[in-house]
Design an enzyme around this catalytic site. Structure first.
Site, PDB file in Angstrom:
ATOM      1  N   ASP A 277       6.337  -0.361   7.590  1.00  0.00           N
ATOM      2  CA  ASP A 277       6.967  -1.575   8.118  1.00  0.00           C
ATOM      3  C   ASP A 277       8.249  -1.219   8.864  1.00  0.00           C
ATOM      4  OD1 ASP A 277       4.995  -3.190   6.670  1.00  0.00           O
ATOM      5  OD2 ASP A 277       6.031  -2.430   4.912  1.00  0.00           O
TER       6      ASP A 277
ATOM      7  N   HIS B  74       6.138  -5.420   0.575  1.00  0.00           N
ATOM      8  CA  HIS B  74       5.226  -4.983   1.637  1.00  0.00           C
ATOM      9  C   HIS B  74       4.134  -6.039   1.748  1.00  0.00           C
ATOM     10  CE1 HIS B  74       2.512  -2.777   4.149  1.00  0.00           C
ATOM     11  NE2 HIS B  74       1.565  -2.876   3.227  1.00  0.00           N
TER      12      HIS B  74
HETATM   13  P1  NAX Z   1     -10.035   3.460   1.418  1.00  0.00           P
HETATM   14  O1  NAX Z   1     -10.900   2.367   0.903  1.00  0.00           O
HETATM   15  O2  NAX Z   1     -10.467   4.233   2.620  1.00  0.00           O
HETATM   16  O3  NAX Z   1      -9.753   4.519   0.256  1.00  0.00           O
HETATM   17  C1  NAX Z   1      -9.360   4.133  -1.020  1.00  0.00           C
HETATM   18  C2  NAX Z   1      -9.844   5.198  -1.965  1.00  0.00           C
HETATM   19  O4  NAX Z   1      -9.298   4.916  -3.253  1.00  0.00           O
HETATM   20  C3  NAX Z   1     -11.365   5.237  -2.113  1.00  0.00           C
HETATM   21  O5  NAX Z   1     -11.804   6.567  -1.911  1.00  0.00           O
HETATM   22  C4  NAX Z   1     -11.587   4.779  -3.557  1.00  0.00           C
HETATM   23  O6  NAX Z   1     -12.709   5.387  -4.147  1.00  0.00           O
HETATM   24  C5  NAX Z   1     -10.270   5.240  -4.205  1.00  0.00           C
HETATM   25  N1  NAX Z   1      -9.988   4.617  -5.477  1.00  0.00           N
HETATM   26  C6  NAX Z   1     -10.213   3.338  -5.878  1.00  0.00           C
HETATM   27  N2  NAX Z   1      -9.862   3.186  -7.149  1.00  0.00           N
HETATM   28  C7  NAX Z   1      -9.377   4.374  -7.570  1.00  0.00           C
HETATM   29  C8  NAX Z   1      -8.871   4.846  -8.808  1.00  0.00           C
HETATM   30  N3  NAX Z   1      -8.801   4.057  -9.884  1.00  0.00           N
HETATM   31  N4  NAX Z   1      -8.450   6.131  -8.889  1.00  0.00           N
HETATM   32  C9  NAX Z   1      -8.531   6.939  -7.818  1.00  0.00           C
HETATM   33  N5  NAX Z   1      -9.034   6.558  -6.638  1.00  0.00           N
HETATM   34  C10 NAX Z   1      -9.439   5.293  -6.516  1.00  0.00           C
HETATM   35  O7  NAX Z   1      -8.601   2.783   1.636  1.00  0.00           O
HETATM   36  P2  NAX Z   1      -7.373   3.290   2.511  1.00  0.00           P
HETATM   37  O8  NAX Z   1      -7.521   2.758   3.879  1.00  0.00           O
HETATM   38  O9  NAX Z   1      -7.201   4.745   2.310  1.00  0.00           O
HETATM   39  O10 NAX Z   1      -6.174   2.448   1.855  1.00  0.00           O
HETATM   40  C11 NAX Z   1      -5.711   2.735   0.563  1.00  0.00           C
HETATM   41  C12 NAX Z   1      -4.700   1.683   0.120  1.00  0.00           C
HETATM   42  O11 NAX Z   1      -3.555   1.684   0.978  1.00  0.00           O
HETATM   43  C13 NAX Z   1      -5.226   0.250   0.156  1.00  0.00           C
HETATM   44  O12 NAX Z   1      -4.831  -0.406  -1.023  1.00  0.00           O
HETATM   45  C14 NAX Z   1      -4.507  -0.355   1.339  1.00  0.00           C
HETATM   46  O13 NAX Z   1      -4.385  -1.752   1.241  1.00  0.00           O
HETATM   47  C15 NAX Z   1      -3.171   0.351   1.251  1.00  0.00           C
HETATM   48  N6  NAX Z   1      -2.294   0.320   2.427  1.00  0.00           N
HETATM   49  C16 NAX Z   1      -0.956   0.298   2.202  1.00  0.00           C
HETATM   50  C17 NAX Z   1      -0.050   0.343   3.235  1.00  0.00           C
HETATM   51  C18 NAX Z   1       1.416   0.329   2.964  1.00  0.00           C
HETATM   52  O14 NAX Z   1       2.197   0.341   3.931  1.00  0.00           O
HETATM   53  N7  NAX Z   1       1.880   0.295   1.717  1.00  0.00           N
HETATM   54  C19 NAX Z   1      -0.499   0.352   4.656  1.00  0.00           C
HETATM   55  C20 NAX Z   1      -1.913   0.791   4.829  1.00  0.00           C
HETATM   56  C21 NAX Z   1      -2.869   0.306   3.754  1.00  0.00           C
HETATM   57  O15 NAX Z   1      -3.207  -1.024   4.036  1.00  0.00           O
END
Ligand code: NAX
Length: 328
Positions: free
Chosen positions: A159, A187
């Site tokens: 952000d 966020h």
């Molecule tokens: P993806 O869906 O590509 O990857 C997430 C991964 O997490 C998957 O491989 C899944 O199997 C794994 N996972 C789920 N539960 C788990 C657990 N209990 N232990 C270990 N791994 C687990 O998502 P991605 O695009 O990489 O985004 C990840 C997260 O970042 C999401 O929650 C998303 O909303 C968040 N974001 C946060 C941002 C920020 O600025 N704070 C910005 C970008 C993003 O939106």
């Protein structure tokens, strides 16, 4: 060469991790003299993909990467970790209410907090990326009572970068000329992106932007809704920019900002009237592996007050929703 450090990454087979891991292993985060071991965590069904990611990492023959392994057990992934990037989270699926999302993630982050508490380095530095990032960071922190609360942070740097980039574009100056940007709060779309103190080459940005209502009608909505705009354009959520922000969040925390302000979501120490412990976006300066919240900024005008109350109330509601986790 420095002493090897252990870096745990969760959600390691996801898209943000894919855009993060190779840069970390290449030395972009902590320098080209910092050897590391990467400890990758993902769910059992993601282990096959993770194998492929590790094969690619091996094929890079990174000089700094002493070892990399995958696991679905948080206690294995976090063992002796010096740094933990908590990227993995449960995404919102169709028909899922906000409360269900909070609850599903709360369970994940409670387990991970307990594992960090048990096996990580006593000075592990944690950044939570997975959404809702501030509240997830709060849950991990509360679930790891033996570790210093100040070591649990949430990513608001994306952000911050978005705000800097919008302003730089508006005043037609380089992003490197911009300092003293702030993004307060959660966020989420309630965040308060605030350029009142920002400067470009030392000049006040606010004085350069004369257009009335640009702040409320263009800047703030653009920053707050940027994630949705990326999804609309790309058909997928921000990954490379989130990875970049995560890397810079940690690099600056560990290596310092040389007096410059950056935004981090950190547990409040009561600064600016934000209740202690609420994980809130603040402007900070980092030095010697520690961050300090920038003090003395004026938030007393009516507009700032409204924005701070809005984002704080959202965080307090999220916190209230997850309190039952700690009652057991
Ligand atoms: P993806 O869906 O590509 O990857 C997430 C991964 O997490 C998957 O491989 C899944 O199997 C794994 N996972 C789920 N539960 C788990 C657990 N209990 N232990 C270990 N791994 C687990 O998502 P991605 O695009 O990489 O985004 C990840 C997260 O970042 C999401 O929650 C998303 O909303 C968040 N974001 C946060 C941002 C920020 O600025 N704070 C910005 C970008 C993003 O939106």
């Amino acid at each position: 060469m420095k002493k090897t450090i252990r870096i745990a990454v969760t959600g390691a087979s996801g898209q943000i991790a894919y855009a993060t891991l190779f840069r970390i292993a290449g030395g972009i985060m902590l320098g080209r003299d910092q050897p590391m071991i990467l400890q990758l965590l993902d769910l059992p069904q993601a282990q096959q993909v993770l194998k492929g990611v590790i094969m690619e990492m091996q094929d890079c023959a990174f000089p700094l990467l002493e070892d990399v392994f995958a696991t679905d057990d948080p206690e294995v992934a976090f063992k002796d970790a010096d740094i933990a990037l908590l990227i993995g989270a449960r995404p919102r699926t169709q028909g899922m209410e906000r409360a269900d999302l909070l609850e599903a993630n709360a369970a994940i982050f409670k387990t991970q907090g307990a594992a960090l508490n048990k096996v990580a380095s006593r000075d592990v530095k944690v950044v939570v990326v997975g959404n809702p990032a501030n509240t997830n960071a709060y849950i991990v922190m509360k679930s790891a009572p033996d570790l210093p609360a100040k070591n649990f942070t949430a990513l608001l740097r994306l952000d911050h970068h978005r705000a800097v980039s919008q302003v730089a574009d508006k005043i037609q100056r380089s992003v490197t000329s911009i300092e003293k940007m702030c993004v307060w709060g959660n966020h989420s779309p309630t965040m308060y992106a605030d350029y009142r103190y920002a400067t470009s080459n030392g000049e006040s940005v606010q004085n350069m932007i004369t257009e009335p209502n640009w702040n409320t009608e263009v800047f703030m909505p653009n920053v707050a809704k940027r994630g949705a705009a990326i999804i609309a354009a790309r058909g997928a959520s921000s990954a490379a920019s989130a990875a970049n922000a995560t890397i810079y969040h940690l690099r600056d925390w560990l290596l310092g900002t040389s007096g410059k302000w950056v935004t981090m979501g950190v547990p409040s120490d009561g600064s600016y009237g934000i209740p202690e412990g609420v994980v809130f976006g603040f402007p900070v300066i980092c030095e010697n592996g520690e961050y300090e919240i920038v003090q003395g900024l004026d938030l007393s005008d009516e507009f700032s007050q409204q924005r701070i109350v809005l984002t704080l109330n959202e965080l307090l509601e999220e916190q209230a929703d997850v309190q039952k986790l700690f009652a057991e």
